[in-house]
Write a protein that holds these residues in place. Structure first.
Motif, PDB file in Angstrom:
ATOM      1  N   LYS A  59       9.191   4.122  10.658  1.00  0.00           N
ATOM      2  CA  LYS A  59       7.753   4.225  10.913  1.00  0.00           C
ATOM      3  C   LYS A  59       7.200   5.458  10.205  1.00  0.00           C
ATOM      4  N   PRO A  60       6.187   5.286   9.371  1.00  0.00           N
ATOM      5  CA  PRO A  60       5.626   6.406   8.613  1.00  0.00           C
ATOM      6  C   PRO A  60       5.188   7.583   9.469  1.00  0.00           C
ATOM      7  N   LYS A  61       4.638   7.328  10.651  1.00  0.00           N
ATOM      8  CA  LYS A  61       4.156   8.412  11.514  1.00  0.00           C
ATOM      9  C   LYS A  61       5.279   9.323  11.978  1.00  0.00           C
ATOM     10  N   LEU A  62       6.514   8.834  11.964  1.00  0.00           N
ATOM     11  CA  LEU A  62       7.661   9.632  12.402  1.00  0.00           C
ATOM     12  C   LEU A  62       8.225  10.506  11.284  1.00  0.00           C
ATOM     13  N   ARG A  63       7.783  10.277  10.054  1.00  0.00           N
ATOM     14  CA  ARG A  63       8.253  11.081   8.919  1.00  0.00           C
ATOM     15  C   ARG A  63       7.531  12.419   8.906  1.00  0.00           C
ATOM     16  N   PRO A  64       8.213  13.476   8.443  1.00  0.00           N
ATOM     17  CA  PRO A  64       7.559  14.788   8.385  1.00  0.00           C
ATOM     18  C   PRO A  64       6.464  14.812   7.322  1.00  0.00           C
ATOM     19  N   SER A  65       5.558  15.747   7.472  1.00  0.00           N
ATOM     20  CA  SER A  65       4.543  15.957   6.435  1.00  0.00           C
ATOM     21  C   SER A  65       5.193  16.804   5.332  1.00  0.00           C
ATOM     22  N   ILE A  66       4.506  16.928   4.231  1.00  0.00           N
ATOM     23  CA  ILE A  66       5.012  17.769   3.131  1.00  0.00           C
ATOM     24  C   ILE A  66       5.164  19.207   3.619  1.00  0.00           C
ATOM     25  N   ASP A  67       4.180  19.689   4.375  1.00  0.00           N
ATOM     26  CA  ASP A  67       4.241  21.051   4.894  1.00  0.00           C
ATOM     27  C   ASP A  67       5.459  21.252   5.797  1.00  0.00           C
ATOM     28  N   GLU A  68       5.749  20.294   6.646  1.00  0.00           N
ATOM     29  CA  GLU A  68       6.913  20.399   7.519  1.00  0.00           C
ATOM     30  C   GLU A  68       8.211  20.401   6.720  1.00  0.00           C
ATOM     31  N   MET A  69       8.247  19.632   5.646  1.00  0.00           N
ATOM     32  CA  MET A  69       9.453  19.584   4.814  1.00  0.00           C
ATOM     33  C   MET A  69       9.724  20.929   4.150  1.00  0.00           C
ATOM     34  N   VAL A  70       8.660  21.529   3.646  1.00  0.00           N
ATOM     35  CA  VAL A  70       8.798  22.822   2.973  1.00  0.00           C
ATOM     36  C   VAL A  70       9.272  23.845   3.980  1.00  0.00           C
TER      37      VAL A  70
ATOM     38  N   HIS B 208       0.836  -1.203   0.000  1.00  0.00           N
ATOM     39  CA  HIS B 208       0.000   0.000   0.000  1.00  0.00           C
ATOM     40  C   HIS B 208       0.869   1.250   0.000  1.00  0.00           C
ATOM     41  N   LEU B 209       0.571   2.151  -0.912  1.00  0.00           N
ATOM     42  CA  LEU B 209       1.274   3.428  -0.979  1.00  0.00           C
ATOM     43  C   LEU B 209       0.482   4.505  -0.253  1.00  0.00           C
ATOM     44  N   THR B 210       1.200   5.386   0.433  1.00  0.00           N
ATOM     45  CA  THR B 210       0.579   6.514   1.117  1.00  0.00           C
ATOM     46  C   THR B 210       1.431   7.748   0.845  1.00  0.00           C
ATOM     47  N   GLY B 211       0.975   8.883   1.300  1.00  0.00           N
ATOM     48  CA  GLY B 211       1.775  10.101   1.190  1.00  0.00           C
ATOM     49  C   GLY B 211       3.099   9.969   1.936  1.00  0.00           C
ATOM     50  N   LYS B 212       3.080   9.233   3.039  1.00  0.00           N
ATOM     51  CA  LYS B 212       4.306   9.033   3.811  1.00  0.00           C
ATOM     52  C   LYS B 212       5.285   8.124   3.058  1.00  0.00           C
ATOM     53  N   SER B 213       4.767   7.283   2.166  1.00  0.00           N
ATOM     54  CA  SER B 213       5.655   6.482   1.307  1.00  0.00           C
ATOM     55  C   SER B 213       6.418   7.405   0.363  1.00  0.00           C
ATOM     56  N   ASP B 214       5.728   8.419  -0.129  1.00  0.00           N
ATOM     57  CA  ASP B 214       6.370   9.405  -1.000  1.00  0.00           C
ATOM     58  C   ASP B 214       7.441  10.195  -0.244  1.00  0.00           C
TER      59      ASP B 214
END
Length: 107
Positions: free
Chosen positions: A96-107, A16-22
């Protein structure tokens, strides 16, 4: 479909792909840019075949990230900014995907 070397661990186990996979995949690309190495390179010594596995231990230590940075840059960068980029890459590569930043946090 995920590309070997860029696929998030949860995608490899569940399919399964999610935004956190990206986000994970972006972390691999960022690491490629910092190091000037490919995500998977069978021409390197066996312990360096997988860029993420090889680089992660260096990214966790501010004194050792220079081992990951492209030597062709010859120090022509701000160490502070290199550390910030390496830290962002490390956050994106969290297992763990939940520990990855969101796109907004990355920007």
């Amino acid at each position: 479909m995920g590309t070997y070397g860029f696929s998030a661990p949860e995608y490899l186990t569940t399919g399964h792909l999610t935004g956190k996979s990206d986000i994970y995949s972006f972390g691999v690309v960022l690491l490629e840019m910092l190091s000037s190495r490919r995500a998977i390179d069978k021409n390197r010594p066996s312990e360096e075949h997988n860029l993420v596995d090889w680089a992660k231990p260096y990214l966790t230590n501010k004194q050792r990230i220079f081992r990951v940075l492209d030597t062709h840059l010859q120090g022509q960068y701000s160490m502070n900014r290199a550390q910030k980029a390496a830290n962002l890459g490390l956050q994106c590569l969290a297992a763990k995907p939940k520990l990855r930043p969101s796109i907004d946090e990355m920007v």
